[in-house]
Design a protein around this motif. Structure first.
Motif, PDB file in Angstrom:
ATOM      1  N   HIS A  99      14.184  22.658  11.228  1.00 27.67           N
ATOM      2  CA  HIS A  99      13.359  23.575  12.013  1.00 27.67           C
ATOM      3  C   HIS A  99      13.432  25.016  11.521  1.00 27.67           C
ATOM      4  O   HIS A  99      12.546  25.826  11.807  1.00 27.67           O
ATOM      5  N   GLN A 100      14.455  25.351  10.745  1.00 25.61           N
ATOM      6  CA  GLN A 100      14.531  26.704  10.203  1.00 25.61           C
ATOM      7  C   GLN A 100      13.374  26.992   9.243  1.00 25.61           C
ATOM      8  O   GLN A 100      13.032  28.145   8.988  1.00 25.61           O
ATOM      9  N   LYS A 101      12.779  25.933   8.713  1.00 25.89           N
ATOM     10  CA  LYS A 101      11.671  26.096   7.769  1.00 25.89           C
ATOM     11  C   LYS A 101      10.320  26.221   8.464  1.00 25.89           C
ATOM     12  O   LYS A 101       9.299  26.416   7.806  1.00 25.89           O
ATOM     13  N   LEU A 102      10.310  26.089   9.793  1.00 21.96           N
ATOM     14  CA  LEU A 102       9.064  26.171  10.534  1.00 21.96           C
ATOM     15  C   LEU A 102       8.790  27.621  10.928  1.00 21.96           C
ATOM     16  O   LEU A 102       9.563  28.232  11.656  1.00 21.96           O
ATOM     17  N   ALA A 106      14.101  23.139  22.519  1.00 17.41           N
ATOM     18  CA  ALA A 106      15.248  22.233  22.666  1.00 17.41           C
ATOM     19  C   ALA A 106      16.062  22.601  23.903  1.00 17.41           C
ATOM     20  O   ALA A 106      16.552  21.724  24.631  1.00 17.41           O
ATOM     21  N   ALA A 107      16.198  23.904  24.165  1.00 14.84           N
ATOM     22  CA  ALA A 107      16.929  24.363  25.341  1.00 14.84           C
ATOM     23  C   ALA A 107      16.194  23.972  26.623  1.00 14.84           C
ATOM     24  O   ALA A 107      16.823  23.599  27.625  1.00 14.84           O
ATOM     25  N   PHE A 121       7.090  14.733  25.806  1.00 11.38           N
ATOM     26  CA  PHE A 121       6.174  15.829  25.505  1.00 11.38           C
ATOM     27  C   PHE A 121       6.361  16.277  24.067  1.00 11.38           C
ATOM     28  O   PHE A 121       7.410  16.072  23.456  1.00 11.38           O
ATOM     29  N   GLU A 122       5.308  16.871  23.524  1.00 15.53           N
ATOM     30  CA  GLU A 122       5.327  17.417  22.171  1.00 15.53           C
ATOM     31  C   GLU A 122       5.039  18.906  22.233  1.00 15.53           C
ATOM     32  O   GLU A 122       4.183  19.352  23.009  1.00 15.53           O
ATOM     33  N   ALA A 123       5.753  19.671  21.426  1.00 12.33           N
ATOM     34  CA  ALA A 123       5.553  21.117  21.341  1.00 12.33           C
ATOM     35  C   ALA A 123       5.058  21.472  19.948  1.00 12.33           C
ATOM     36  O   ALA A 123       5.506  20.889  18.953  1.00 12.33           O
ATOM     37  N   TYR A 124       4.149  22.422  19.886  1.00  8.51           N
ATOM     38  CA  TYR A 124       3.558  22.848  18.616  1.00  8.51           C
ATOM     39  C   TYR A 124       4.391  23.996  18.052  1.00  8.51           C
ATOM     40  O   TYR A 124       4.400  25.108  18.582  1.00  8.51           O
ATOM     41  N   ILE A 125       5.104  23.688  16.971  1.00 11.61           N
ATOM     42  CA  ILE A 125       6.033  24.648  16.381  1.00 11.61           C
ATOM     43  C   ILE A 125       5.782  24.706  14.878  1.00 11.61           C
ATOM     44  O   ILE A 125       5.892  23.683  14.191  1.00 11.61           O
ATOM     45  N   GLY A 126       5.434  25.879  14.355  1.00 12.29           N
ATOM     46  CA  GLY A 126       5.216  26.018  12.924  1.00 12.29           C
ATOM     47  C   GLY A 126       4.130  25.101  12.397  1.00 12.29           C
ATOM     48  O   GLY A 126       4.284  24.489  11.337  1.00 12.29           O
ATOM     49  N   GLU A 127       3.052  24.971  13.150  1.00 13.00           N
ATOM     50  CA  GLU A 127       1.905  24.133  12.784  1.00 13.00           C
ATOM     51  C   GLU A 127       2.233  22.646  12.723  1.00 13.00           C
ATOM     52  O   GLU A 127       1.578  21.872  12.039  1.00 13.00           O
ATOM     53  N   ARG A 128       3.272  22.227  13.453  1.00  8.14           N
ATOM     54  CA  ARG A 128       3.630  20.815  13.550  1.00  8.14           C
ATOM     55  C   ARG A 128       3.876  20.466  15.013  1.00  8.14           C
ATOM     56  O   ARG A 128       4.401  21.278  15.782  1.00  8.14           O
ATOM     57  N   TRP A 129       3.493  19.252  15.392  1.00  8.16           N
ATOM     58  CA  TRP A 129       3.801  18.749  16.731  1.00  8.16           C
ATOM     59  C   TRP A 129       5.140  18.025  16.670  1.00  8.16           C
ATOM     60  O   TRP A 129       5.269  17.011  15.966  1.00  8.16           O
ATOM     61  N   LEU A 130       6.135  18.530  17.393  1.00 16.67           N
ATOM     62  CA  LEU A 130       7.462  17.926  17.436  1.00 16.67           C
ATOM     63  C   LEU A 130       7.683  17.272  18.799  1.00 16.67           C
ATOM     64  O   LEU A 130       7.305  17.826  19.839  1.00 16.67           O
ATOM     65  N   ASP A 169      21.572  13.098  17.801  1.00 18.37           N
ATOM     66  CA  ASP A 169      21.649  12.808  16.371  1.00 18.37           C
ATOM     67  C   ASP A 169      20.858  13.800  15.529  1.00 18.37           C
ATOM     68  O   ASP A 169      20.995  13.820  14.297  1.00 18.37           O
ATOM     69  N   LEU A 170      20.048  14.632  16.161  1.00 15.91           N
ATOM     70  CA  LEU A 170      19.142  15.483  15.404  1.00 15.91           C
ATOM     71  C   LEU A 170      19.812  16.718  14.823  1.00 15.91           C
ATOM     72  O   LEU A 170      19.486  17.178  13.744  1.00 15.91           O
ATOM     73  N   ARG A 171      20.752  17.288  15.582  1.00 12.78           N
ATOM     74  CA  ARG A 171      21.409  18.527  15.161  1.00 12.78           C
ATOM     75  C   ARG A 171      20.359  19.612  14.923  1.00 12.78           C
ATOM     76  O   ARG A 171      19.733  20.097  15.843  1.00 12.78           O
ATOM     77  N   ASP A 172      20.136  20.015  13.676  1.00  8.58           N
ATOM     78  CA  ASP A 172      19.225  21.124  13.411  1.00  8.58           C
ATOM     79  C   ASP A 172      17.864  20.627  12.896  1.00  8.58           C
ATOM     80  O   ASP A 172      17.129  21.349  12.252  1.00  8.58           O
ATOM     81  N   ARG A 173      17.511  19.375  13.214  1.00  8.13           N
ATOM     82  CA  ARG A 173      16.263  18.824  12.732  1.00  8.13           C
ATOM     83  C   ARG A 173      15.310  18.494  13.881  1.00  8.13           C
ATOM     84  O   ARG A 173      15.740  18.006  14.929  1.00  8.13           O
TER      85      ARG A 173
END
Length: 283
Positions: free
Chosen positions: A86-89, A135-136, A206-215, A272-276
């Motif tokens: 997510h740091q790259k988004l 995430a929070a 739910f999905e959130a739009y972050i950095g032009e991606r739906w997560l 399991d995701l940590r920073d992803r």
């Protein structure tokens, strides 16, 4: 990963009615429907159609004189996902967002983000990174809202859920969406088939739009993220209901199943995701 999904819905019909179903697995660049069948007992005429945006696949059927209707859907679906650092988004300002995303910033029937604006910024406004903020939000819902089956109904909104602090998966999803939108983060409702969900049922996230991606985020943590098969997306459950009934029809029984067809499935959960970030729309 390939999944075999199945749903069976039993209805009692008191008078001629119309049912609009939304149980078909969605076809997307990352989700291929390899084979599917839809059967009705008794055999009734029906019509298949898609929403204008192509985000939902519907079936419209008329019950006629039938007193009982059984609907079965089965499909073999191949689905991809992507894990994203997510740091790259890079955050996208509203003025630069694609026009198709803008409606997911607005309040909707079940997601009254305008009523939660002050609370959302007070609770999460100091978190700078957009992914960390969402995430929070998801983690807070998991920690502070109790999952209680049958505790809410079709009228329950995000505002009700944050007040009552209990609900089911659709309520968790609505609250996540409303808080994200209050924080100027586009968010949308996801409904799908879920592997390892107990008891088996349709599942909402739910999905959130972050950095032009739906997560994808699941505040209930009841099913592995990589065990989900998309049925539909929308502003909230009003856009993505499994069944919308016009007439005198009651649900007698419902069976839902989602199983991987290949050995070696390893569940991937929030911890399991940590920073992803997790996306069902693989690039």
């Amino acid at each position: 990963m390939k999944f075999r999904v199945f749903s069976e819905l039993h209805y009692d019909v008191q008078a001629p009615s119309t049912i609009i179903l939304n149980v078909h697995a969605l076809r997307t660049p990352s989700q291929a429907v390899l084979k599917e069948t839809l059967t009705l007992e008794p055999k009734l005429p029906y019509e298949e159609f898609e929403s204008q945006s192509g985000e939902n696949r519907f079936v419209r059927l008329n019950t006629g004189k039938a007193k009982e209707v059984v609907i079965r859907y089965e499909a073999l679906v191949e689905r991809e996902h992507e894990l994203i650092e997510h740091q790259k988004l890079t955050p996208v300002a509203v003025k630069r967002m694609d026009s198709s995303v803008i409606p997911f910033l607005f309040p909707s029937r079940y997601c009254q983000s305008d009523k939660l604006n002050r609370l959302a910024w007070k609770m999460f406004g100091e978190i700078a990174d957009t992914y960390d903020r969402v995430a929070a939000v998801s983690d807070w819902i998991f920690d502070n809202v109790e999952y209680v089956r049958g505790s809410t109904d079709a009228q329950t909104s995000a505002f009700d859920t944050i007040t009552e602090r209990s609900g089911v998966c659709r309520d968790f999803a609505h609250l996540g969406i409303a808080l994200c939108r209050a924080l100027t983060i586009p968010a949308r409702y996801f409904t799908g088939y879920a592997h390892q969900l107990e008891p088996p049922d349709f599942h909402a996230c739910f999905e959130a739009y972050i950095g032009e991606r739906w997560l994808l985020f699941d505040a209930t943590r009841l099913a592995p993220l990589n065990g989900l098969v998309r049925i539909a997306t929308g502003r909230d459950a009003a856009d993505a209901a499994v069944a919308t009934i016009f007439g005198a029809v009651t649900t007698r029984k419902m069976t839902v199943d989602c199983q991987p067809t290949e050995a070696g499935f390893k569940a991937l959960r929030r911890t399991d995701l940590r920073d992803r970030g997790f996306s069902l729309d693989a690039a």
